[in-house]
Every structure is written in C-alpha cells, then in structure tokens.
Design an enzyme around this catalytic site. Structure first.
Site, PDB file in Angstrom:
ATOM      1  CB  CYS A   1      -1.377  -0.410   1.178  1.00 36.60           C
ATOM      2  SG  CYS A   1      -2.157   1.150   0.902  1.00 36.60           S
TER       3      CYS A   1
ATOM      4  CG  HIS B   1      -3.960  -3.708   3.512  1.00 39.67           C
ATOM      5  ND1 HIS B   1      -2.857  -2.782   4.211  1.00 39.67           N
ATOM      6  CD2 HIS B   1      -4.329  -2.605   2.495  1.00 39.67           C
ATOM      7  CE1 HIS B   1      -2.491  -2.236   4.195  1.00 39.67           C
ATOM      8  NE2 HIS B   1      -3.524  -1.109   3.621  1.00 39.67           N
TER       9      HIS B   1
ATOM     10  CB  SER C   1      -0.099 -12.016  37.197  1.00 35.84           C
ATOM     11  OG  SER C   1      -0.156 -12.731  35.866  1.00 35.84           O
ATOM     12  N   GLY C   2      -0.160 -15.327  38.084  1.00 36.34           N
ATOM     13  CA  GLY C   2      -0.874 -16.627  37.947  1.00 36.34           C
ATOM     14  C   GLY C   2      -1.007 -16.406  36.601  1.00 36.34           C
TER      15      GLY C   2
ATOM     16  CB  VAL D   1      -1.011 -16.830  29.690  1.00 34.76           C
ATOM     17  CG1 VAL D   1       0.049 -17.851  28.765  1.00 34.76           C
ATOM     18  CG2 VAL D   1      -2.228 -17.173  29.584  1.00 34.76           C
ATOM     19  CG  ASP D   2       1.895 -12.781  28.909  1.00 37.93           C
ATOM     20  OD1 ASP D   2       1.634 -14.090  27.936  1.00 37.93           O
ATOM     21  OD2 ASP D   2       0.868 -11.580  29.057  1.00 37.93           O
TER      22      ASP D   2
ATOM     23  CD  GLU E   1      -1.417  -5.908   5.671  1.00 32.50           C
ATOM     24  OE1 GLU E   1      -1.794  -5.006   5.657  1.00 32.50           O
ATOM     25  OE2 GLU E   1      -0.951  -6.561   4.462  1.00 32.50           O
TER      26      GLU E   1
ATOM     27  CB  SER F   1       2.787 -18.703  33.983  1.00 27.78           C
ATOM     28  OG  SER F   1       1.783 -18.240  34.585  1.00 27.78           O
TER      29      SER F   1
END
Length: 509
Positions: free
Chosen positions: A79, A167, A221-222, A224-225, A169, A227
């Site tokens: 683009c 585009h 924190s419990g 996902v990240d 994507e 952990s």
C-alpha cells in the site's frame, strides 16, 4: 543468528497484522519504525514496507532512505510502501478517481512472476487507500491489476523489489497468505524454522549465557505471560529463580491458594506474600480509576522491593513483557495517548538497581501460549483469560471496600464457573463482572429490596487490541443471572455489556 524479516512501520493499523501473518508461516520478523532502521546484518533475509495513514503527496509524509537494502535484499512495499517507491523513483501518485476501499478482484496476474505464483485470476484482495499509482517508472513492470487499479502490483526489473497496493495480511485478501509465503520462501529463501520448539531451545541457551549463575527475581501473577516466562527461566537457571506472588486482596475467589498450589506442581520456587491490608489501606476512599491504579502500583513495588531484598545478591528482575507492549513503546507515532495506565506495573523506581530480563518480549499473546504448550505447562494456566494487574479494583466502580470485594468475588466465581461447566470458557477471550455504583429497586419474596447491580462482560478477541462482545446464549445468561441474584446477598440486578472495543475498552476502568 535467527533468520529475520524486517518490517518498517509507517504507522498503519495493519502493521502488527503483517508481523502475525509472517510468523504464522514460521518466519521470525521484527517491526521497527521507518525512522529507526536497524543495521542490515546477514541474518536479515528481506524487508517489508508497511501501509500508512499518510499520503505520499504530503511533504511531511515518511520518506526514508531505502538505499541500505533496495536492490540488495528482497523488498515488498504494501500500500503506502508501494506508492512510496513508485513516487520516489520517478512514477506518479495521485488521489484515486474511484473508491479504493474494501474488496476488489485481481483481473490480471502475471502468473509466472514469483510473487503471484499459484494465485488465481479474480482472487479477492482488500484495498484501503485514498491515493493510487497512476504512472510507474520505466524500469518497473505491472504484475497485477484490478478493474479500477491498473498498477495493483509491480516489480522493479532485474531486482527482487515488489510493490502491491492491496493488503495481503488481512483475511479479506483470500490468497494473501500464499502471496506472503511466495515472498518469504521463494523470494527471500527463508527456511521456515521459527517454531515454538526452536524458540524454547534458543531462548533457554540465551538465558543461560546472559544470566550465568546470577539470581533472578520474578513477580508472578498466575497469568499466562508470567507463568511461561517463569518456566523458561527455571529451565535455564533452576534454583536461582525466585518467584514472588503477591496477594493484593483483589484477586478472584480462592485464587491466591489455587495459583500457589498449581505452581508447586511445576517445581517453581515461589513465595506467596499476603499484603491485603497494605493495599486496602492505600485504596481507602479512592474512587478515581487512575489513582486506584497508581496506588496499587506503588504498594506492589514497595512489597516486591521488600521481598526482593530478602534474597541475597539478586541481580536481575524478570518480567513477562510481550511484543505488543514493546511495539507500543517504540511506535512511529510515539507512545500512544494514555487511555489508561497499563495493567502491568511499568517501570522500576530508581532504588531497585536490577537488570531487566524479558524472555517473551518478541512474542505475541497467541505465540506465548504455543510456547507454553511446547513447555508442557498445564492447559488450565495456558487457557486462562487475561486478568488485569490491579485486579477487581478496576472492576469495582467507585471506592473499594471489603464488602464490595467479597460480593464481586462471589459474582465473578459464579460467572466464570458457569462458563467452564457449560463448555463456553474457551470460546471467550476475557470475562468478568463489574460492580456498578448503582442501586435499584427489586422484589424478593414479598419484600421490596434496594440493592446493588452488577454487569457481566465477555469478549472475543485474538490479542486484546480489538474485541467484540461475546454472543453468549440467552439460556446461559438467564441461568447465571438467576444464580447470582439467588446466591449473592447484596445483588438484585444483573445486566450484560454488549459494547465492542473500540469504541469501548474491555475493562470499564
């Protein structure tokens, strides 16, 4: 070194989507602002120029020097990127005569061209531009057109330099993924070896070299990240990783005990710290959402700092920062206007003299989950919905009291539990309940009540940047509402939030 595709960002809303599509093809890529181009090293296999809200005809528009890679590396302009190269090298870009926004079809494809190999005639593409290329330089050739756009795609003769005005994507470009694969694999010669397993292996080796025998502290924190970051570090440095899980009194019902229990099974060295009273006292009488966030952030840092000091000779602070946070901080437009302070505690006070390690700062959220799967982390942790750092404090509109927290924990527990038992939890990106500063009249038995209202919120999303409200079945919502009103003393009305992001945000505060 890891094979890399460099994506130069000109401020398009779709730039992150280009990166996600490239990575779905198991090719590593990085986004950099057009005005902060990194050194072109041997591992860079190709360059993609993104779209932009700017017009190339505007004298103030981005106009970087492309000489470091044009004609030397494969280059794809998307683009704005395509229009920039056309204008820069002797073509012409003018305002479009026809509306060029939305679906279009490729009426001409130069099928032997490497970029368009295997694409079908009439393939649907997505246009999104107010300008169009009306003339290309003499050494450019047309490789695709639509009914209204003659120069939908071009290649510079004798160069692996390409431009497309659509585009690839976005999902609306039906064969966009094939076009990108042609560019990455056939043209850039990428080996598609960037997988969760290869990421795990490389990252663990890098962490071993970087950290050595130093001690690292990590705030869990419990979620996902944090952990996944913890398990990666644990595999690299073992007992030298010290995890701290702070109970701020604003977690979900029984979450502190449940999360500590789940970490035990993962072999992590975790210390749970009950700091509820400190947080409640800092929040007493505070209603403004930003002030609540700041108060929580300050107490968290104080508690975390005190606990860190109990560990002798700790040198590093590990954080679960992920790639969208990094991109945001180096954005072309500069850090975006503050809608609200970030859920995670950002930045460290000067007195915490620790080096930072962020093992996930090149990954998107869905990639973090895939890496977690490769590490055999429990599905219950990997599939957890995101939960804001300030916890229930920003789901209680107004001031925080123990009674409001108790009520909201019960409401939230009923809602989330029902999502799980009904098999709907995995269909939802994020869900929770909001305690409203509203009381309403109700009738229970023969008595009139005047009690609190709660709103339920559930959204679908891929990365939290945009979200749609989740179309949960009426029967399910009716059951949950009935259970909340019957079981949670103090609530007599339940409503469901049907706002999308944008214009609303996922959280109410």
């Amino acid at each position: 070194m890891q094979e890399t595709i460099l994506i130069l960002d000109f401020g398009s809303q779709y730039t992150q989507l280009i990166a996600r599509r490239v990575r779905e093809l198991n090719v590593y890529c990085e986004i950099h602002p057009y005005n902060k181009v990194p050194e072109i090293t041997k591992n860079i296999k190709g360059v993609i120029l993104s779209g932009s809200p700017f017009s190339v005809r505007d004298p103030q528009s981005p106009n970087p020097d492309l000489s470091a890679f044009k004609g030397k590396l494969p280059l794809l302009g998307v683009c704005y990127g395509a229009q920039l190269m056309a204008q820069k090298f002797g073509g012409e870009v003018l305002p479009s005569k026809h509306r060029e926004y939305g679906r279009a079809n490729l009426s001409y494809i130069k099928s032997e061209n490497e970029l368009f190999k295997g694409l079908s005639i009439n393939s649907q593409v997505w246009m999104s531009h107010a300008d169009t290329i009306t003339k290309i330089p003499d050494n450019f050739e047309i490789i695709s057109s639509t009914k209204d756009v003659e120069f939908a795609g071009y290649q510079v003769k004798n160069e692996l330099t390409y431009g497309i005005q659509f585009h690839p994507e976005v999902y609306h470009s039906s064969e966009g993924s094939l076009l990108l694969k042609n560019f990455l694999v056939s043209i850039c010669k990428c080996s598609q070896n960037w997988t969760p397993d290869s990421f795990v292996e490389t990252t663990i080796n890098d962490l071993k070299q970087k950290i050595g025998n130093d001690k690292v502290v990590l705030g869990l924190s419990g979620g996902v990240d944090s952990s996944v970051a913890a398990v990666l570090l644990h595999k690299a440095i073992g007992k030298n990783l010290y995890c701290i899980f702070v109970d701020n009194g604003l977690l979900r019902k029984n979450e502190f005990q449940n999360v500590l229990e789940s970490y035990k099974y993962m072999g992590l060295n975790v210390k749970g710290v009950n700091a509820q009273e400190l947080f409640y006292s800092a929040l007493a009488g505070v209603s403004d959402p930003e002030l609540k966030r700041k108060a929580i952030g300050k107490v968290f840092i104080d508690v975390f700092d005190e606990e860190s000091k109990r560990i002798e000779d700790v040198k590093w602070l590990a954080q679960g920062t992920i790639y969208p946070d990094v991109i945001e901080s180096i954005s072309v437009k500069g850090p975006s206007a503050t809608i609200k302070s970030h859920h995670n505690v950002g930045g460290l006070p000067d007195f915490m003299k620790l080096k930072i390690v962020e093992p996930l700062n090149t990954l998107f959220k869905d990639e973090v989950r895939r890496v977690g799967k490769a590490l055999n982390i429990d599905e219950a942790i990997l599939n957890r919905h995101p939960f804001p750092g300030p916890g229930l404090a920003i789901r209680i509109l107004g001031d925080i009291t123990l009674e409001k927290v108790r009520i909201l924990q019960e409401v939230d527990h009923i809602f989330i539990d029902n999502l799980k038992t009904s098999g709907l939890y995995k269909d939802v990106w994020q869900a929770g309940a909001i305690f409203l500063p509203v009381q309403s009249v109700g009738v229970m038995g023969d008595e009139r009540t005047y009690e609190n209202a709660v709103a339920l919120r559930a959204v679908t999303s891929t990365d939290g940047m945009t979200a749609d409200w989740c179309h949960l079945p009426y029967e399910f919502l009716g059951k949950v509402s009935n259970e909340i009103i019957n079981k949670v003393k103090g609530i007599n009305r339940v409503v469901y939030d049907i706002s999308s992001k944008p214009p609303a945000t996922i959280e109410w505060e």
